[in-house]
Design a protein around this motif. Sequence first.
Motif, PDB file in Angstrom:
ATOM      1  N   VAL A 209       6.399 -19.916-109.578  1.00  0.00           N
ATOM      2  CA  VAL A 209       5.850 -20.301-108.191  1.00  0.00           C
ATOM      3  C   VAL A 209       4.459 -21.048-108.394  1.00  0.00           C
ATOM      4  O   VAL A 209       3.745 -20.496-109.354  1.00  0.00           O
ATOM      5  CB  VAL A 209       5.721 -19.164-107.367  1.00  0.00           C
ATOM      6  CG1 VAL A 209       4.800 -19.332-106.306  1.00  0.00           C
ATOM      7  CG2 VAL A 209       6.984 -18.606-106.868  1.00  0.00           C
ATOM      8  N   ARG A 210       3.995 -22.160-107.690  1.00  0.00           N
ATOM      9  CA  ARG A 210       2.664 -22.792-108.027  1.00  0.00           C
ATOM     10  C   ARG A 210       1.710 -23.021-106.774  1.00  0.00           C
ATOM     11  O   ARG A 210       0.809 -23.116-106.674  1.00  0.00           O
ATOM     12  CB  ARG A 210       2.852 -24.135-108.895  1.00  0.00           C
ATOM     13  CG  ARG A 210       3.200 -23.927-110.200  1.00  0.00           C
ATOM     14  CD  ARG A 210       1.959 -23.722-111.160  1.00  0.00           C
ATOM     15  NE  ARG A 210       2.418 -23.302-112.377  1.00  0.00           N
ATOM     16  CZ  ARG A 210       2.622 -22.086-112.740  1.00  0.00           C
ATOM     17  NH1 ARG A 210       2.524 -21.111-112.051  1.00  0.00           N
ATOM     18  NH2 ARG A 210       2.606 -21.632-113.884  1.00  0.00           N
ATOM     19  N   ARG A 211       2.797 -23.009-105.594  1.00  0.00           N
ATOM     20  CA  ARG A 211       1.781 -23.192-104.356  1.00  0.00           C
ATOM     21  C   ARG A 211       2.278 -21.856-103.519  1.00  0.00           C
ATOM     22  O   ARG A 211       3.269 -21.200-103.509  1.00  0.00           O
ATOM     23  CB  ARG A 211       2.729 -24.192-103.662  1.00  0.00           C
ATOM     24  CG  ARG A 211       2.058 -24.750-102.451  1.00  0.00           C
ATOM     25  CD  ARG A 211       2.608 -26.056-101.731  1.00  0.00           C
ATOM     26  NE  ARG A 211       4.151 -25.828-101.273  1.00  0.00           N
ATOM     27  CZ  ARG A 211       4.447 -26.796-100.273  1.00  0.00           C
ATOM     28  NH1 ARG A 211       3.761 -27.590 -99.928  1.00  0.00           N
ATOM     29  NH2 ARG A 211       5.600 -26.363 -99.602  1.00  0.00           N
ATOM     30  N   THR A 244      -7.972 -25.364-100.977  1.00  0.00           N
ATOM     31  CA  THR A 244      -7.857 -25.251-102.494  1.00  0.00           C
ATOM     32  C   THR A 244      -8.779 -24.061-103.112  1.00  0.00           C
ATOM     33  O   THR A 244      -9.418 -23.419-102.272  1.00  0.00           O
ATOM     34  CB  THR A 244      -8.788 -26.395-103.044  1.00  0.00           C
ATOM     35  OG1 THR A 244      -9.994 -26.363-102.567  1.00  0.00           O
ATOM     36  CG2 THR A 244      -8.057 -27.887-102.493  1.00  0.00           C
ATOM     37  N   ARG A 245      -8.272 -23.942-104.237  1.00  0.00           N
ATOM     38  CA  ARG A 245      -9.044 -22.757-104.817  1.00  0.00           C
ATOM     39  C   ARG A 245     -10.564 -22.608-104.895  1.00  0.00           C
ATOM     40  O   ARG A 245     -11.243 -21.770-104.472  1.00  0.00           O
ATOM     41  CB  ARG A 245      -8.443 -22.444-106.246  1.00  0.00           C
ATOM     42  CG  ARG A 245      -8.840 -21.069-106.810  1.00  0.00           C
ATOM     43  CD  ARG A 245      -7.843 -21.022-107.973  1.00  0.00           C
ATOM     44  NE  ARG A 245      -8.222 -19.716-108.944  1.00  0.00           N
ATOM     45  CZ  ARG A 245      -7.067 -19.288-109.808  1.00  0.00           C
ATOM     46  NH1 ARG A 245      -6.167 -20.139-110.195  1.00  0.00           N
ATOM     47  NH2 ARG A 245      -7.716 -18.295-110.417  1.00  0.00           N
ATOM     48  N   ARG A 246     -10.744 -23.948-105.266  1.00  0.00           N
ATOM     49  CA  ARG A 246     -12.509 -24.116-105.347  1.00  0.00           C
ATOM     50  C   ARG A 246     -12.932 -23.800-104.042  1.00  0.00           C
ATOM     51  O   ARG A 246     -14.120 -23.380-103.798  1.00  0.00           O
ATOM     52  CB  ARG A 246     -12.521 -25.569-105.797  1.00  0.00           C
ATOM     53  CG  ARG A 246     -14.036 -25.830-105.963  1.00  0.00           C
ATOM     54  CD  ARG A 246     -14.176 -27.357-106.784  1.00  0.00           C
ATOM     55  NE  ARG A 246     -15.265 -27.718-106.931  1.00  0.00           N
ATOM     56  CZ  ARG A 246     -15.792 -29.003-107.385  1.00  0.00           C
ATOM     57  NH1 ARG A 246     -14.892 -29.681-107.530  1.00  0.00           N
ATOM     58  NH2 ARG A 246     -17.052 -29.243-107.458  1.00  0.00           N
ATOM     59  N   GLU A 247     -12.444 -24.502-102.871  1.00  0.00           N
ATOM     60  CA  GLU A 247     -13.094 -24.496-101.361  1.00  0.00           C
ATOM     61  C   GLU A 247     -13.110 -22.850-101.179  1.00  0.00           C
ATOM     62  O   GLU A 247     -14.084 -22.461-100.517  1.00  0.00           O
ATOM     63  CB  GLU A 247     -12.345 -24.984-100.403  1.00  0.00           C
ATOM     64  CG  GLU A 247     -12.261 -26.741-100.411  1.00  0.00           C
ATOM     65  CD  GLU A 247     -11.126 -27.317 -99.563  1.00  0.00           C
ATOM     66  OE1 GLU A 247     -11.415 -28.355 -99.322  1.00  0.00           O
ATOM     67  OE2 GLU A 247     -10.089 -26.601 -99.538  1.00  0.00           O
ATOM     68  N   PHE A 248     -12.064 -22.258-101.352  1.00  0.00           N
ATOM     69  CA  PHE A 248     -11.962 -20.812-101.067  1.00  0.00           C
ATOM     70  C   PHE A 248     -13.048 -20.053-101.858  1.00  0.00           C
ATOM     71  O   PHE A 248     -13.954 -19.064-101.148  1.00  0.00           O
ATOM     72  CB  PHE A 248     -10.617 -20.132-101.437  1.00  0.00           C
ATOM     73  CG  PHE A 248     -10.510 -18.648-100.857  1.00  0.00           C
ATOM     74  CD1 PHE A 248     -10.535 -17.958 -99.772  1.00  0.00           C
ATOM     75  CD2 PHE A 248     -10.844 -17.576-102.292  1.00  0.00           C
ATOM     76  CE1 PHE A 248     -10.351 -17.079 -99.328  1.00  0.00           C
ATOM     77  CE2 PHE A 248     -10.811 -16.481-101.834  1.00  0.00           C
ATOM     78  CZ  PHE A 248     -10.349 -15.948-100.457  1.00  0.00           C
ATOM     79  N   MET A 286      -7.394 -12.217-104.347  1.00  0.00           N
ATOM     80  CA  MET A 286      -6.295 -11.748-105.367  1.00  0.00           C
ATOM     81  C   MET A 286      -5.246 -12.333-105.508  1.00  0.00           C
ATOM     82  O   MET A 286      -4.526 -12.585-106.545  1.00  0.00           O
ATOM     83  CB  MET A 286      -6.065 -10.285-104.933  1.00  0.00           C
ATOM     84  CG  MET A 286      -7.241  -9.401-105.222  1.00  0.00           C
ATOM     85  SD  MET A 286      -7.526  -9.105-106.766  1.00  0.00           S
ATOM     86  CE  MET A 286      -6.128  -8.088-107.664  1.00  0.00           C
ATOM     87  N   ILE A 287      -4.636 -13.197-104.290  1.00  0.00           N
ATOM     88  CA  ILE A 287      -3.492 -13.836-104.563  1.00  0.00           C
ATOM     89  C   ILE A 287      -3.702 -15.152-105.023  1.00  0.00           C
ATOM     90  O   ILE A 287      -2.813 -15.684-105.977  1.00  0.00           O
ATOM     91  CB  ILE A 287      -2.854 -14.282-103.110  1.00  0.00           C
ATOM     92  CG1 ILE A 287      -2.229 -12.887-102.554  1.00  0.00           C
ATOM     93  CG2 ILE A 287      -1.927 -15.311-103.111  1.00  0.00           C
ATOM     94  CD1 ILE A 287      -2.182 -13.000-100.854  1.00  0.00           C
ATOM     95  N   ASN A 292      -1.971 -17.322-109.758  1.00  0.00           N
ATOM     96  CA  ASN A 292      -2.574 -18.516-110.379  1.00  0.00           C
ATOM     97  C   ASN A 292      -2.185 -19.702-109.417  1.00  0.00           C
ATOM     98  O   ASN A 292      -1.623 -20.696-110.006  1.00  0.00           O
ATOM     99  CB  ASN A 292      -1.934 -18.604-111.847  1.00  0.00           C
ATOM    100  CG  ASN A 292      -2.646 -19.597-112.720  1.00  0.00           C
ATOM    101  OD1 ASN A 292      -3.914 -19.831-112.494  1.00  0.00           O
ATOM    102  ND2 ASN A 292      -1.916 -20.385-113.625  1.00  0.00           N
ATOM    103  N   LEU A 293      -2.462 -19.614-108.265  1.00  0.00           N
ATOM    104  CA  LEU A 293      -2.234 -20.810-107.548  1.00  0.00           C
ATOM    105  C   LEU A 293      -3.531 -21.901-107.329  1.00  0.00           C
ATOM    106  O   LEU A 293      -4.568 -21.299-107.524  1.00  0.00           O
ATOM    107  CB  LEU A 293      -1.979 -20.245-106.030  1.00  0.00           C
ATOM    108  CG  LEU A 293      -0.942 -19.502-105.813  1.00  0.00           C
ATOM    109  CD1 LEU A 293      -0.961 -18.830-104.278  1.00  0.00           C
ATOM    110  CD2 LEU A 293       0.537 -19.781-106.149  1.00  0.00           C
TER     111      LEU A 293
END
Length: 521
Positions: A209-211, A244-248, A286-287, A292-293
């Motif tokens: 899973v990536r998304r 995105t991870r960065r925005e979050f 945490m998700i 690793n999304l």
Amino acid sequence: MGSDALRVAAIDLGTNSFHMVVVEIDRVKGIIEIDRVKDMICIGRGSISSKMLDESAMLSGIAALRNFLVLAGQHGVKSEQVIAFATSAIREAKNRDVFIRRVREETGLKVRVISGKEEAEFIYYGVRNAVKLGNSFDLLFDIGGGSVEFVIANNKEVKLLESRKIGVARMHERFIGTDPVSAHEIKLLEQFYAAEMVSSLEKATLLGVRRGIASSGTAQNIARMIRSFEARESDVSLNNSVVTRREFQRLYKAVVPLGSVDRRRMTGLDEKRVDLILPGLILVDMIFRKFNLEEIVISDYALREGMVLNYLQRGFHPLSDNGGQPDIRRESVYELGFRCGWNREHSEHVAKLAMQFFDQLRLLHGLGPEYRELLEYAALLHNIGIFISNSSHHKHSQYIIMNGELRGFSPSETEIIGHVARYHRKSPPSEKHSPYNQLKPKYRNVVDVLSGILRLANGLERGHRQNIYAVSTAISDRVISVRLESHLEPDIEIWAADQLKSWLEMVLSRSIVIRPRSEHA
């Protein structure tokens, strides 16, 4: 409402809020949303530890349901076509039967309490009708007040349906006692979340899973806050938008250290989520990290929409799903067309001609099949702006497409469809037009090509008589020769296409010569 149409209301009695969606199901038009309403009454207030529903919360809940039923009735929903499911807080309450009996006696509504696994299944039905699933497996998660549902699925099968008691109201009640939240409390929450996600994480790792795909009010509120934080447009649909991870991380670092007074001042944060947003942010963090999304897609559809689809599947109506994956993008485009009273025959004919041009000119434009699909949808919707007025209807079409909440499309795909429809007539794309100028260069090139093809196809259907049934092209260094197969003399179509061909000529660096087949010459 047509004679074949059916209206259904689905009510979700959640821990934080009660929601209702009203839809119309029509054999031709598909499923069209009529209305939706939410009341954040917090039925689970205090009940998560006591396992008893509070009297004032029950009264508020019954009042909300009474209002929902009045609204459903005003929309023409019959009482037997109102479905209502209760989730985590009511499911676990010792006095749930008392509440459900009182709801039945005072409103006439039959409420069904569903299990956590059923809840996850309904959420899956809903999400897959809003976000397009591919061959790779995605992690679907729905953050409720009492529980969080995890689903791992692709466009063919479901590998995990799981419900965990880690909803934001439950976690806030159990772990957060200081304001601002302390580092110790954050650590405890993270440890608890990690322990509860072990089985989902193992399955996700195994399936690559990536998304992530997130549904629920908490996820949508986080996405809305990011839009405010990034000074982006906040009033367009959140469905299929990407976090995105960065925005979050930027949002997380800015919000978590704040006290409730400062959080309350933040734009984009629902005032009733001022406290609950904290465990929500910590969970999403945490998700992102554990699974690793790199990105999470937001789904507008969840439990309520899944309830409606399940209702149809179980044979209450002949439109029931056959169990296959829905073509949500095409369904959504047709739904929007029908809502705007489109001329379906004309639009489908323009789309058919546009597809022929796209395929035959592929060596020149070099665009892939993903853009062929977007051209087809732009062609199907190019004229819906007439619903507002004939004058400037191309601009109205763009506005409706951009704000019509098309399901299954990313924001950039919706933008492309809207721009291509916008330029099917009148002036071609221009950097003087601000929305076009703000597109990424790659997407401007796509809009240039697709709008050029649509203009030509639209010209060849100028008389709205479906006269041209096929086109064939021959390409040389300087000229594209177009031959027309037609039922009648195509004079009006050639005249109209000649007026609209110049933009495609410029984009493809060829002149275009349009002729009928020899028998009409």
